[in-house]
Structure formats: structure tokens, C-alpha cells
Design an enzyme around this catalytic site. Sequence first.
Site, PDB file in Angstrom:
ATOM      1  N   ASP A 165      57.678  22.868 -17.382  1.00 23.14           N
ATOM      2  CA  ASP A 165      56.379  23.544 -17.254  1.00 23.14           C
ATOM      3  C   ASP A 165      56.303  24.730 -18.216  1.00 23.14           C
ATOM      4  O   ASP A 165      55.864  25.816 -17.836  1.00 23.14           O
ATOM      5  CB  ASP A 165      56.147  23.975 -15.803  1.00 23.14           C
ATOM      6  CG  ASP A 165      54.680  24.286 -15.505  1.00 23.14           C
ATOM      7  OD1 ASP A 165      53.804  23.867 -16.298  1.00 23.14           O
ATOM      8  OD2 ASP A 165      54.412  24.962 -14.489  1.00 23.14           O
ATOM      9  N   ASN A 170      54.168  31.084 -18.151  1.00 16.82           N
ATOM     10  CA  ASN A 170      55.589  31.132 -17.788  1.00 16.82           C
ATOM     11  C   ASN A 170      56.442  31.728 -18.898  1.00 16.82           C
ATOM     12  O   ASN A 170      57.668  31.690 -18.841  1.00 16.82           O
ATOM     13  CB  ASN A 170      56.105  29.732 -17.441  1.00 16.82           C
ATOM     14  CG  ASN A 170      55.581  29.264 -16.093  1.00 16.82           C
ATOM     15  OD1 ASN A 170      55.176  30.081 -15.272  1.00 16.82           O
ATOM     16  ND2 ASN A 170      55.581  27.951 -15.877  1.00 16.82           N
ATOM     17  N   ASP A 183      59.989  31.066 -14.368  1.00  7.32           N
ATOM     18  CA  ASP A 183      59.436  30.088 -13.421  1.00  7.32           C
ATOM     19  C   ASP A 183      60.054  28.694 -13.566  1.00  7.32           C
ATOM     20  O   ASP A 183      59.520  27.829 -14.271  1.00  7.32           O
ATOM     21  CB  ASP A 183      57.910  30.018 -13.519  1.00  7.32           C
ATOM     22  CG  ASP A 183      57.309  29.298 -12.306  1.00  7.32           C
ATOM     23  OD1 ASP A 183      58.084  28.712 -11.513  1.00  7.32           O
ATOM     24  OD2 ASP A 183      56.080  29.326 -12.148  1.00  7.32           O
TER      25      ASP A 183
END
Length: 318
Positions: A165, A170, A183
Site C-alpha cells: 500500500d 503512507n 503503515d
Amino acid sequence: MTSLRPHVPKTYAAPTSGVTKHSSRSSTIPDTIYDKHTGSKYVRGSFLGKGGFAYCYKLTDVKTKKVYAGKIVSKATLTKHRAKEKLRSEIQIHKSLRHKHVVDFHSFFEDENNVYILLELCPNQSMMELHKRRRALTEAEARYYLVQIVLATKYMHKRKVIHRDLKLGNLFLGSRMDVKVGDFGLATTVTYDGERKKTLCGTPNYIAPEILEGRQGHSFEVDVWSIGCILYTLLVGKPPFETRDIKTTYRKIRHNDYNIPAAAKVTSDAENLIRNLLHPEPTKRPSLDAILEHPFVTAHFVPATLPVSALTVRPTFS
Ligand code: ADP
């Protein structure tokens, strides 16, 4: 197949004295937080932001005066086995990583109501806030960020971790504007050579076509795809497959349907690298070393540092 993250209320209550109550579903967050195993005591400071599960606050260690970003997850949101397992996996993966371009994991503990994850505080927010203020960056800035993102990803992949991700929200920024990947909520560990991951519990922002197809599984190359989406967004000022509805976006991803607008004045080296990174066939995407050796990086100026003012205004390079 992918599944959506659990619903979390969008609103949060303003801090009151003693405890903060976020919603009827989540429990309270005390002003003073104790790690009963180490005896450390933390004072809760300002609110930093909220994510899928967590509320994030500044937490100051009373003894050492060190300030951390405390990710606080209410146990009330962890009733399902899957949610517990996800948090356990996030902690396990994140705590195994230590690199100058990865958010440093300090510790984690729990009390009756919450799980607390203490992380390196990134005072300049994430690249999402930078993107919202600045939109298209200069190519020199994009190169600066790209190199650091690739170095962090090389380290993760060497440790057999796929982030899954990588996105602007992030990618946090340290006090010296250095990138810190954070994250690990969707991250996974590859356990044997050639393993293809078949499941992903959540929805990555820059989702790769092979994840949408789901047939042949996915692996490290999904992070390279995300890096392509990040580079495109930094240079063009908007994500490559963005549309008003998610179905259309997914169709565009599956058809590799994007273009680089002439108005963005992206150089041919940058365009060539973006096209390589966003190759529909995972095995045809460049390796992380090949990105660092691409003319976009090697044939142009890469700033050694960026001023904090670059968060809001275009920097000048002399
Ligand atoms: P979740 O895993 O629930 O999505 P995030 O990791 O996205 O939670 O964190 C939620 C918010 O907290 C972020 O959007 C950001 O504003 C803030 N935050 C998270 N980690 C840090 C950090 N290390 N330093 C500063 N702020 C942070």
C-alpha cells in the site's frame, strides 16, 4: 480477492480532560498512558490524524521527554479474529524493520481498552499533505523523493516484505524532509522463493492490475507498480487512473488506460520511466536497482536535501 477495510466513523470528539472518547464504538483514550511492562509513562499531546483503525496522538515519555507518534487502536474495533490478526501482523512486520527511510518502530503495549503503537514522530506530515498544497512538483523534487522511496522498498524487499500500500498518505516526512515509509497494515511476508500471494485483506490505493485480476497471484512487483503511480502523481499533480467512481478506475487499471498530459511538461526520461513502472505485465516492470540506474535518476540533478519550505512553495535550486 480484496475486501474493504472495516467501517470507521469519520468524526472524532475534541479532547476533554482525563480521557477522549472517539465514538460509541470505540473506547476512551486516557490523558496519561502506562506501559505496565516497562514502567514507562506517556502524556498524550496533540492529535495527529486518524486512519482505518487508529487514532494518532503525540505521546511524550515523561522520563526521557522523547516524543513519539502513538497509534492508538481501540480494542472495541478488534472483536473480529481477522481484525486482531491484521493488527498482529502489522506490528510483527513493522517491528522487524529498521531503516532510515522506514518509520522507526519504538514499542507497543496494551491496556484494558486500547493497543498502543509508539512510532518515530514524523513532524512534516505525509506526502499527501505536500501533494494537496503543491500538486505537480519539480522533476528534481520528484527524483529526490523517488530515490528514497526506492531505497526503503529495496530494504523491505530484501527482508521479504511487500508493503502493498505504498501511497502518498503512507510516505511520511521527517524533520529534514526525508521520506519515511509507514503503515504496514496491508504488508505481507514472502515465505518461499516464487510465492504468489493470493489474498489481500484491504484495498490498496494504487492497486496493481494483477491484484485486480487475482488469477496468477501477486508479489514484490506490486510495490513497483505503486511507485509508478506515485511518480506519475508527483509529476502530473493527479493520480494516473483517477476517476469519479472506483469501478471505472479499476477498469482503467485493467486496460492500462492512462495518459501523460502534454500540459504537465513531463520530460522524455520521466515519461519513459513512468511507462516502464506502469507496465501491465509484472515481470516486465524494472527492478528497484534498474529504477535507480534509469536516466531519469542518473542523467539529471538529484537534490541532496530539500528545505522544509518545499512543503508549501516550489524550491529553487542554485
Ligand atoms: P491506519 O493504519 O489506521 O490507517 P495510519 O498509519 O494511516 O493509520 O495513521 C493515521 C494518521 O496518523 C495518519 O494519516 C497521520 O496523519 C498520522 N500518523 C501516523 N503515523 C504517524 C507518524 N509516524 N508521525 C506523524 N503522524 C503520523
